[in-house]
Design a protein around this motif. Structure first.
Motif, PDB file in Angstrom:
ATOM      1  N   ASP A  40       0.880  -1.522  -0.221  1.00 27.71           N
ATOM      2  CA  ASP A  40      -0.090  -0.318  -0.538  1.00 27.71           C
ATOM      3  C   ASP A  40       0.755   1.399   0.018  1.00 27.71           C
ATOM      4  OD1 ASP A  40      -1.601   2.046   0.144  1.00 27.71           O
ATOM      5  OD2 ASP A  40      -2.223   1.346   1.941  1.00 27.71           O
ATOM      6  N   ARG A  41       1.350   1.821  -0.969  1.00 26.85           N
ATOM      7  CA  ARG A  41       1.300   2.873  -1.315  1.00 26.85           C
ATOM      8  C   ARG A  41       1.315   3.801  -0.406  1.00 26.85           C
ATOM      9  NH1 ARG A  41       4.305   4.263  -7.223  1.00 26.85           N
ATOM     10  NH2 ARG A  41       6.046   2.309  -7.072  1.00 26.85           N
TER      11      ARG A  41
ATOM     12  N   PHE B 132      -0.263   1.903  11.516  1.00 21.88           N
ATOM     13  CA  PHE B 132       0.072   1.887  12.808  1.00 21.88           C
ATOM     14  C   PHE B 132       1.138   0.361  13.208  1.00 21.88           C
ATOM     15  CE2 PHE B 132      -3.438   4.550  13.806  1.00 21.88           C
ATOM     16  CZ  PHE B 132      -2.943   5.695  14.816  1.00 21.88           C
ATOM     17  N   GLU B 133      -0.290  -0.861  11.942  1.00 23.60           N
ATOM     18  CA  GLU B 133       0.651  -1.636  12.027  1.00 23.60           C
ATOM     19  C   GLU B 133       1.728  -2.294  11.423  1.00 23.60           C
ATOM     20  OE1 GLU B 133      -0.770  -0.648   7.876  1.00 23.60           O
ATOM     21  OE2 GLU B 133      -1.416  -0.721   9.520  1.00 23.60           O
ATOM     22  N   VAL B 134       2.714  -0.612  10.838  1.00 21.98           N
ATOM     23  CA  VAL B 134       4.214  -1.321  10.174  1.00 21.98           C
ATOM     24  C   VAL B 134       4.688  -0.921  11.726  1.00 21.98           C
ATOM     25  CG1 VAL B 134       5.654  -0.049   9.104  1.00 21.98           C
ATOM     26  CG2 VAL B 134       3.269   0.213   8.817  1.00 21.98           C
TER      27      VAL B 134
ATOM     28  N   GLY C  36       0.657   8.220   5.473  1.00 24.43           N
ATOM     29  CA  GLY C  36       0.255   8.261   6.938  1.00 24.43           C
ATOM     30  C   GLY C  36       1.329   8.088   7.778  1.00 24.43           C
ATOM     31  N   LEU C  37       2.629   7.928   7.820  1.00 22.84           N
ATOM     32  CA  LEU C  37       3.546   7.275   8.305  1.00 22.84           C
ATOM     33  C   LEU C  37       4.272   8.580   8.932  1.00 22.84           C
ATOM     34  CD1 LEU C  37       5.111   4.420   7.787  1.00 22.84           C
ATOM     35  CD2 LEU C  37       4.007   4.381   9.719  1.00 22.84           C
TER      36      LEU C  37
ATOM     37  N   ALA D  12       9.110   7.423   9.660  1.00 19.33           N
ATOM     38  CA  ALA D  12       8.869   8.061   9.079  1.00 19.33           C
ATOM     39  C   ALA D  12      10.087   8.700   8.083  1.00 19.33           C
ATOM     40  CB  ALA D  12       8.258   9.890  10.139  1.00 19.33           C
ATOM     41  N   ARG D  13      11.186   9.048   8.509  1.00 17.79           N
ATOM     42  CA  ARG D  13      11.928   9.173   7.646  1.00 17.79           C
ATOM     43  C   ARG D  13      12.472   8.066   6.522  1.00 17.79           C
ATOM     44  NH1 ARG D  13      17.329   8.181   8.751  1.00 17.79           N
ATOM     45  NH2 ARG D  13      16.852   5.713   9.141  1.00 17.79           N
TER      46      ARG D  13
END
Length: 330
Positions: free
Chosen positions: A55-56, A103-105, A61-62, A131-132
């Protein structure tokens, strides 16, 4: 002449003082986990990559999650905590639910790290690294992340609603909201460029299409053809449907580039908070600079992300290292 010289000195002094509102936190260090939990960054990058393949949109989201974490109680991972019967957490505030995802990541990365290095790596640091990696995987700049954050134990939806900037804010309100966190106006414009990736729910901007004010239905600052396109994608009778979303940058929605600024200059900023950047001469000049010089924006974005990642961090003996990012330790 002397008056002009004095004015220049005072202006320079004020700028230097303002830039030092949030000094680099000496307890955050690049390579913080070296020797105590090697391969931390590699493992997190793998989790981001695997999620991105499926999912790109998870990358945007992050990045958004890290921003929303840092603006509420600082970058302490409190946005990751689940609500309980006695407490509605940040993630369930209207500004975060249902817009936040990924969140699952963080969960998967935490599980791997707890297996190898139990009680060592904080959820707040995992989110900052993720995020980075999300910025980098979408074509944005890579940068070193100083780590050593510890996790907070409090998460409040009320605090999220009070601290997160609304997409309906005007430029002066945005400048103040970022100044409250120690960030400069130019950093606000730079970080707003993250809207070049990701999506938005229709309800976040529908007022610009159907109910702008008492005298006009549509926001006159929005390009009419763009407004018509959005009105087709977000029909007035169904704008609250959580399944209705549009890309924030229609041209390159999964690529971290400067099309966001091009869109603003074409009056195609999706949110009021995007288009309003042209209402102030200083922020408008930043928009033009970023649009014209993508490399300059990338460098500024990397620096701004590092500074944002140090807002209100917990270090040393403060906070905790959560075993499960969704639940505070007993």
């Amino acid at each position: 002449m002397a008056s002009n010289k004095l004015s220049f000195i005072l202006s320079t002094f004020i700028l230097v003082v303002y830039q030092c509102v949030i000094p680099l936190n000496a307890q955050l260090q690049v390579g913080f986990y070296n020797g105590v939990c090697d391969f931390v960054e590699i493992m997190i990058k793998e989790e981001v990559r695997d999620a991105f393949i499926l999912d790109r949109g998870v990358a945007a989201g992050l990045v958004r999650m890290h921003f929303h974490d840092c603006f509420v109680r600082g970058c302490d991972g409190s946005v990751l905590i689940d609500s309980t019967p006695s407490n509605q957490a940040e993630k369930d505030a209207p500004a975060n639910n249902p817009s936040l995802r990924g969140f699952e990541v963080i969960d998967d990365a935490k599980s791997r790290l707890e297996f190898l290095c139990p009680g060592i790596v904080s959820c707040a640091d995992i989110l900052a690294y993720a995020a980075r990696d999300s910025v980098e995987i979408t074509g944005g700049p890579g940068y070193d992340v100083p780590a050593g954050r510890r996790d907070g134990r409090i998460s409040s939806s009320r605090e999220a609603s009070a601290n997160l900037p609304s997409p309906a804010l005007g430029v002066n309100q945005l400048i103040q909201a970022f100044a409250n966190k120690g960030l400069r106006p130019d950093e606000m414009v730079t970080l707003s460029g993250a809207h070049t990736i990701g999506r938005s729910h229709c309800i976040s901007f529908s007022n610009r299409l159907f109910n702008f004010n008492t005298t006009t239905t549509q926001d006159p600052s929005m390009d009419p053809s763009y407004a018509a396109q959005l009105a087709q994608q977000c029909p007035q009778g169904s704008i609250s449907n959580p399944n209705l979303v549009v890309p924030m940058d229609p041209s390159t929605p999964t690529i971290m580039d400067t099309c966001y600024y091009d869109n603003i200059l074409a009056n195609r900023g999706l949110f009021t908070s995007d288009q309003t950047l042209l209402a102030n001469p200083s922020t408008a000049n930043q928009v033009i600079q970023n649009a014209q010089n993508p490399l300059l924006w990338q460098n500024k974005f990397a620096d701004a992300m590092v500074r944002m990642g140090q807002i209100g961090v917990l270090t040393g003996d403060a906070g905790e290292i959560r075993a499960n990012c969704r639940v505070i330790n007993n």
